[in-house]
Scaffold this active site. Structure first.
Site, PDB file in Angstrom:
ATOM      1  N   ASN A  69       0.989   3.942  -2.993  1.00  0.00           N
ATOM      2  CA  ASN A  69       0.651   5.350  -2.757  1.00  0.00           C
ATOM      3  C   ASN A  69       1.735   6.282  -3.284  1.00  0.00           C
ATOM      4  O   ASN A  69       1.444   7.318  -3.883  1.00  0.00           O
ATOM      5  CB  ASN A  69       0.452   5.614  -1.255  1.00  0.00           C
ATOM      6  CG  ASN A  69      -0.937   5.218  -0.786  1.00  0.00           C
ATOM      7  OD1 ASN A  69      -1.851   5.062  -1.582  1.00  0.00           O
ATOM      8  ND2 ASN A  69      -1.093   5.050   0.513  1.00  0.00           N
TER       9      ASN A  69
ATOM     10  N   ARG B 196      -9.237   2.187  -6.251  1.00  0.00           N
ATOM     11  CA  ARG B 196      -8.519   1.721  -5.057  1.00  0.00           C
ATOM     12  C   ARG B 196      -9.325   2.007  -3.791  1.00  0.00           C
ATOM     13  O   ARG B 196      -8.910   1.648  -2.692  1.00  0.00           O
ATOM     14  CB  ARG B 196      -7.126   2.329  -4.981  1.00  0.00           C
ATOM     15  CG  ARG B 196      -6.235   1.815  -6.113  1.00  0.00           C
ATOM     16  CD  ARG B 196      -4.819   2.336  -6.013  1.00  0.00           C
ATOM     17  NE  ARG B 196      -4.115   1.769  -4.903  1.00  0.00           N
ATOM     18  CZ  ARG B 196      -3.474   2.483  -3.991  1.00  0.00           C
ATOM     19  NH1 ARG B 196      -3.478   3.779  -4.028  1.00  0.00           N
ATOM     20  NH2 ARG B 196      -2.824   1.879  -3.021  1.00  0.00           N
TER      21      ARG B 196
ATOM     22  N   GLU C 235       0.826  -1.214   0.000  1.00  0.00           N
ATOM     23  CA  GLU C 235       0.000   0.000   0.000  1.00  0.00           C
ATOM     24  C   GLU C 235       0.858   1.261   0.000  1.00  0.00           C
ATOM     25  O   GLU C 235       0.585   2.207  -0.752  1.00  0.00           O
ATOM     26  CB  GLU C 235      -0.920   0.025   1.234  1.00  0.00           C
ATOM     27  CG  GLU C 235      -1.862  -1.152   1.374  1.00  0.00           C
ATOM     28  CD  GLU C 235      -2.851  -1.292   0.232  1.00  0.00           C
ATOM     29  OE1 GLU C 235      -2.961  -0.367  -0.587  1.00  0.00           O
ATOM     30  OE2 GLU C 235      -3.508  -2.342   0.153  1.00  0.00           O
TER      31      GLU C 235
END
Lengths: 111, 145
Positions: B54, B106, B50
């Protein structure tokens, strides 16, 4: 990421193998969306037995297909979730809205 | 957590999505030097995935840049820092809420997963300068739940 697709009645069955993340979710979409569009199907069975990892990008890819299924008043069934994948889908709330089956045969029997 | 790490690993890689699997696998192998459970290692993999995603999506958007992963191993914890020199986040409190996203597919779940699966998480960012996510997972944490 490998996605094998076949149609049975009004159901699309997608066998997915690999890890579902930002990099592979595009391949997942490209394998399923055209098939959903061109074949007259409303239900989707995702066989995830050979998926060992999923993160929020993979969850998003599954939920995107779930939206398509709902638009067609169909149902989505997830098959073969390993503990790691099941945990992430549970955290994301996906298991509350989709169905789960032990096998492809049982998933088909439900639909 | 003891002060001096027993082991450190620094990685720097291009902001390409192919590198996400590499980063999370490296972090999992590094963390496995401690006696984490299989479930805990899986959680670390998700958190790293993650944070790196990002950095690629929100930090660099379509630009290319470098993402750094710094891992530190302590007697009772592993610490991972994912940092970039990308766009940064103007409103961290907003970004930390579930469902906040600029990418519909997402679902804004990335930071939610990091908070859920790691024991400590700190997000630092300066608009125009970059973002730094510091995460820790403790060996004993599962006994405390």
């Amino acid at each position: 990421m490998k996605v094998d697709i076949r149609k049975q009645g009004s159901t699309l069955i997608a066998q997915v193998a690999g890890e579902m993340d930002l990099h592979t979710s595009e391949a997942f979409r490209l394998a399923i969306d055209p098939a959903m569009a061109s074949l007259a199907v409303k239900n989707l069975i995702l066989v995830l037995t050979n998926v060992s990892f999923i993160d929020s990008s993979g969850v998003g890819a599954i939920l995107g297909r779930y939206r398509t299924v709902k638009e067609r008043q169909g149902r989505m069934v997830l098959v073969g979730l390993c503990p790691a994948v099941k945990r992430v889908l549970d955290t994301a709330g996906v298991l509350q809205i989709t169905e789960i089956a032990d096998s492809e045969r049982r998933a088909l029997a439900r639909l | 957590m003891s002060k001096e790490p027993k082991n450190v690993l620094h990685m720097e890689f291009s902001s390409r999505s192919e590198n996400i699997a590499f980063a999370r696998t490296a972090a999992a192998i590094f963390a496995a030097q401690l006696d984490f459970t299989v479930d805990q290692i899986d959680e670390i993999k998700v958190a790293i995935s993650e944070a790196v995603s990002n950095a690629i999506i929100h930090g660099y958007k379509s630009r290319s840049g470098m993402v750094r992963l710094d891992l530190r191993l302590f007697d009772d914890a592993v610490e991972a820092v994912v940092s970039d020199d990308g766009a940064g986040i103007a409103d961290i409190a907003w970004a930390m809420q579930p469902g906040r996203t600029t990418d519909a597919d997402r679902m804004g779940l990335g930071l939610v997963f990091i908070k859920e699966y790691m024991d400590d998480m700190k997000l630092e960012s300066q608009p125009g300068e970059g973002t730094r996510v510091t995460m820790r997972k403790h060996l004993t944490a599962q006994l405390q739940h």
